[in-house]
Design a protein around this motif. Structure first.
Motif, mmCIF file in Angstrom:
data_model
loop_
_atom_site.group_PDB
_atom_site.id
_atom_site.type_symbol
_atom_site.label_atom_id
_atom_site.label_comp_id
_atom_site.label_asym_id
_atom_site.label_seq_id
_atom_site.Cartn_x
_atom_site.Cartn_y
_atom_site.Cartn_z
ATOM 1 N N PHE A 191 -10.968 0.810 -69.938
ATOM 2 C CA PHE A 191 -12.156 0.805 -70.790
ATOM 3 C C PHE A 191 -13.337 1.439 -70.067
ATOM 4 N N ASP A 192 -14.273 1.935 -70.852
ATOM 5 C CA ASP A 192 -15.528 2.454 -70.328
ATOM 6 C C ASP A 192 -16.627 1.432 -70.599
ATOM 7 N N ALA A 193 -17.556 1.294 -69.667
ATOM 8 C CA ALA A 193 -18.669 0.365 -69.843
ATOM 9 C C ALA A 193 -19.860 0.832 -69.031
ATOM 10 N N GLY A 194 -21.047 0.617 -69.572
ATOM 11 C CA GLY A 194 -22.269 0.959 -68.855
ATOM 12 C C GLY A 194 -22.710 -0.169 -67.957
ATOM 13 N N THR A 195 -21.814 -0.620 -67.088
ATOM 14 C CA THR A 195 -22.047 -1.777 -66.231
ATOM 15 C C THR A 195 -21.599 -1.460 -64.818
ATOM 16 N N ASP A 196 -22.307 -1.984 -63.814
ATOM 17 C CA ASP A 196 -21.962 -1.668 -62.431
ATOM 18 C C ASP A 196 -20.693 -2.402 -62.015
ATOM 19 N N PRO A 197 -19.946 -1.865 -61.050
ATOM 20 C CA PRO A 197 -18.664 -2.449 -60.636
ATOM 21 C C PRO A 197 -18.751 -3.886 -60.155
ATOM 22 N N SER A 198 -19.849 -4.276 -59.500
ATOM 23 C CA SER A 198 -19.935 -5.649 -58.987
ATOM 24 C C SER A 198 -19.886 -6.666 -60.125
ATOM 25 N N THR A 199 -20.459 -6.326 -61.260
ATOM 26 C CA THR A 199 -20.405 -7.230 -62.416
ATOM 27 C C THR A 199 -18.984 -7.367 -62.926
ATOM 28 N N ILE A 200 -18.258 -6.259 -63.002
ATOM 29 C CA ILE A 200 -16.872 -6.295 -63.458
ATOM 30 C C ILE A 200 -16.037 -7.160 -62.515
ATOM 31 N N GLY A 201 -16.254 -7.019 -61.227
ATOM 32 C CA GLY A 201 -15.481 -7.763 -60.241
ATOM 33 C C GLY A 201 -15.697 -9.254 -60.296
ATOM 34 N N ASN A 202 -16.805 -9.692 -60.890
ATOM 35 C CA ASN A 202 -17.107 -11.121 -60.955
ATOM 36 C C ASN A 202 -16.665 -11.776 -62.255
ATOM 37 N N LEU A 203 -15.992 -11.052 -63.136
ATOM 38 C CA LEU A 203 -15.530 -11.630 -64.392
ATOM 39 C C LEU A 203 -14.294 -12.493 -64.128
ATOM 40 N N GLY A 204 -14.449 -13.787 -64.262
ATOM 41 C CA GLY A 204 -13.412 -14.715 -63.845
ATOM 42 C C GLY A 204 -12.162 -14.707 -64.691
ATOM 43 N N TYR A 205 -12.192 -14.072 -65.859
ATOM 44 C CA TYR A 205 -11.011 -14.079 -66.727
ATOM 45 C C TYR A 205 -10.114 -12.869 -66.526
ATOM 46 N N LEU A 206 -10.484 -11.967 -65.605
ATOM 47 C CA LEU A 206 -9.630 -10.828 -65.292
ATOM 48 C C LEU A 206 -8.795 -11.141 -64.060
ATOM 49 N N LYS A 207 -7.510 -10.921 -64.160
ATOM 50 C CA LYS A 207 -6.625 -11.160 -63.021
ATOM 51 C C LYS A 207 -6.912 -10.165 -61.916
ATOM 52 N N ASN A 208 -7.028 -8.906 -62.275
ATOM 53 C CA ASN A 208 -7.403 -7.849 -61.346
ATOM 54 C C ASN A 208 -8.287 -6.855 -62.091
ATOM 55 N N ALA A 209 -9.268 -6.314 -61.418
ATOM 56 C CA ALA A 209 -10.136 -5.303 -62.010
ATOM 57 C C ALA A 209 -10.348 -4.176 -61.014
ATOM 58 N N PHE A 210 -10.394 -2.956 -61.513
ATOM 59 C CA PHE A 210 -10.516 -1.767 -60.677
ATOM 60 C C PHE A 210 -11.513 -0.802 -61.303
ATOM 61 N N SER A 211 -12.264 -0.102 -60.471
ATOM 62 C CA SER A 211 -13.013 1.056 -60.958
ATOM 63 C C SER A 211 -12.092 2.261 -60.847
ATOM 64 N N VAL A 212 -12.053 3.063 -61.897
ATOM 65 C CA VAL A 212 -11.169 4.226 -61.935
ATOM 66 C C VAL A 212 -11.912 5.417 -61.334
ATOM 67 N N LEU A 213 -11.408 5.911 -60.209
ATOM 68 C CA LEU A 213 -12.043 7.025 -59.512
ATOM 69 C C LEU A 213 -11.478 8.371 -59.962
ATOM 70 N N GLY A 214 -10.218 8.391 -60.408
ATOM 71 C CA GLY A 214 -9.600 9.642 -60.831
ATOM 72 C C GLY A 214 -8.390 9.384 -61.711
ATOM 73 N N MET A 215 -8.059 10.355 -62.568
ATOM 74 C CA MET A 215 -6.902 10.256 -63.448
ATOM 75 C C MET A 215 -6.207 11.612 -63.502
ATOM 76 N N ILE A 216 -4.878 11.599 -63.457
ATOM 77 C CA ILE A 216 -4.094 12.817 -63.606
ATOM 78 C C ILE A 216 -2.932 12.524 -64.548
ATOM 79 N N ARG A 217 -2.260 13.561 -64.991
ATOM 80 C CA ARG A 217 -1.107 13.386 -65.868
ATOM 81 C C ARG A 217 -0.013 12.614 -65.139
ATOM 82 N N ARG A 218 0.707 11.785 -65.870
ATOM 83 C CA ARG A 218 1.762 10.955 -65.302
ATOM 84 C C ARG A 218 2.775 11.802 -64.522
ATOM 85 N N CYS A 219 3.093 11.365 -63.314
ATOM 86 C CA CYS A 219 4.057 12.055 -62.463
ATOM 87 C C CYS A 219 4.603 11.054 -61.459
#
Length: 337
Positions: free
Chosen positions: A38-66
């Motif tokens: 998902f996209d959100a206008g929120t800083d990564p530290s806020t995402i990391g503190n959401l207690g209902y997410l098992k794991n959360a990551f900031s996406v730095l790059g994406m490429i075609r599946r390989c």
């Protein structure tokens, strides 16, 4: 900014609703049964503190599946040729690979190439034992891209045996539209998971109530007993004699489902008395209610909301410990005239 999040299977609808309440400008890019991008206008530290997410990551790059090896090589090139790690601090790091839910090892040349690129871009050193930043290469079965991410969370803590998980408890609380001045009640509090989740947010007063609260086999957690503005009761949820009429602004609870619990009456009769009790104690204008029930029990309670002067606004289908469940969310009927 783009994020990747993982959660327990079956909680996706509640997770997306909670994200939209917690964050700015949330746009879901893709989702499956236990993760979403998902996209959100929120800083990564806020995402990391959401207690209902098992794991959360900031996406730095994406490429075609390989293959993981080829992805590592391509991301190494991107790290050196783009500013994707420009804001990363000079701390130790390690790299991890997860493809279709399995942790994998990279061939040494590909791993060395990726780690050398990260070290050159950040000035940090690789540390296989962890303790610093974690960079993950992630592939998901239903996603056409490979992701290069920075991990933001350390994973949710499990609840006590037999209790709701901390993630589900928090999602149910978030569904109640929590407010800082809430007078909160869980009348089937059990192990206290929902009350603890509510206490993690600003509140006015809170009540933990359970018939077994005073029994030797169910000890009320000390974190609840000793907390200011929290009342502990051992009362029948169908009566709640210590709760004044119209005094509670929100109820979030996991009542007996009638399928796996022993009840003195059939579930339909139990549910009618339960909803009548909630109708009495909820504030007449802004009372809110969230119920976690089995799918079968939810069919019974669905028709009881209007008779309790409540409107069922949302119903989310979930999986709880392998059982089909439903989260019913709503509140007082709007006044006419």
């Amino acid at each position: 900014m783009r994020y990747f999040a993982q959660f327990r299977a079956g909680l996706g609808e509640l997770v997306i609703d909670a994200l939209r309440r917690d964050l700015r400008s949330v746009k879901v890019v893709s989702s499956d049964g236990s993760s979403l991008i998902f996209d959100a206008g929120t800083d990564p530290s806020t995402i990391g503190n959401l207690g209902y997410l098992k794991n959360a990551f900031s996406v730095l790059g994406m490429i075609r599946r390989c293959s993981a090896q080829r992805a590592a090589e391509q991301f190494a090139e991107q790290v050196l040729s783009t500013p994707m790690l420009r804001r990363q601090g000079r701390t130790s790091f390690r790299t991890m690979v997860s493809v279709d839910g399995r942790l994998l090892g990279l061939p040494r040349p590909a791993k060395t190439r990726l780690e050398s690129a990260i070290a050159k871009a950040t000035g940090a050193r690789p540390s296989p034992r962890g303790g610093g930043v974690e960079y993950w290469l992630i592939g998901r079965r239903d996603v056409e891209s490979m992701l290069f991410c920075q991990r933001l969370t350390t994973g949710i803590k499990p609840g006590a045996a037999g209790s709701l998980g901390a993630d589900l408890a928090m999602l149910l609380v978030m569904a109640s539209d929590p407010r800082p001045d809430d007078v909160f009640l869980d009348p089937f509090a059990g192990s206290g998971s929902i009350v603890r989740a509510r206490m993690a947010l600003p509140y006015g007063r809170a009540t933990y109530s359970d018939l077994a609260a005073g029994a030797p086999y169910l000890q009320v957690p000390s974190a609840i007993r000793r907390r200011a503005r929290v009342t502990v009761l051992a009362e029948d949820a169908l009566e709640l004699p210590s709760i004044s009429s119209g005094s509670v602004s929100s109820i979030v609870t996991d009542p007996p489902w009638g399928e796996y619990d022993r009840l003195d009456v059939d579930f339909a009769a139990f549910a009618r008395r339960m909803m009548a009790s909630f109708d009495r104690v909820l504030q007449p204008r802004r009372g809110r209610l969230v119920l976690l029930l089995s799918r079968r029990a939810a069919e019974v309670t669905r028709g009881l909301w209007p008779s309790a002067n409540l409107r069922l606004v949302q119903s989310h289908q979930l999986l709880v410990n392998g059982h089909s469940a439903s989260a019913q969310i709503g509140g007082r009927l709007p006044r006419v005239g």
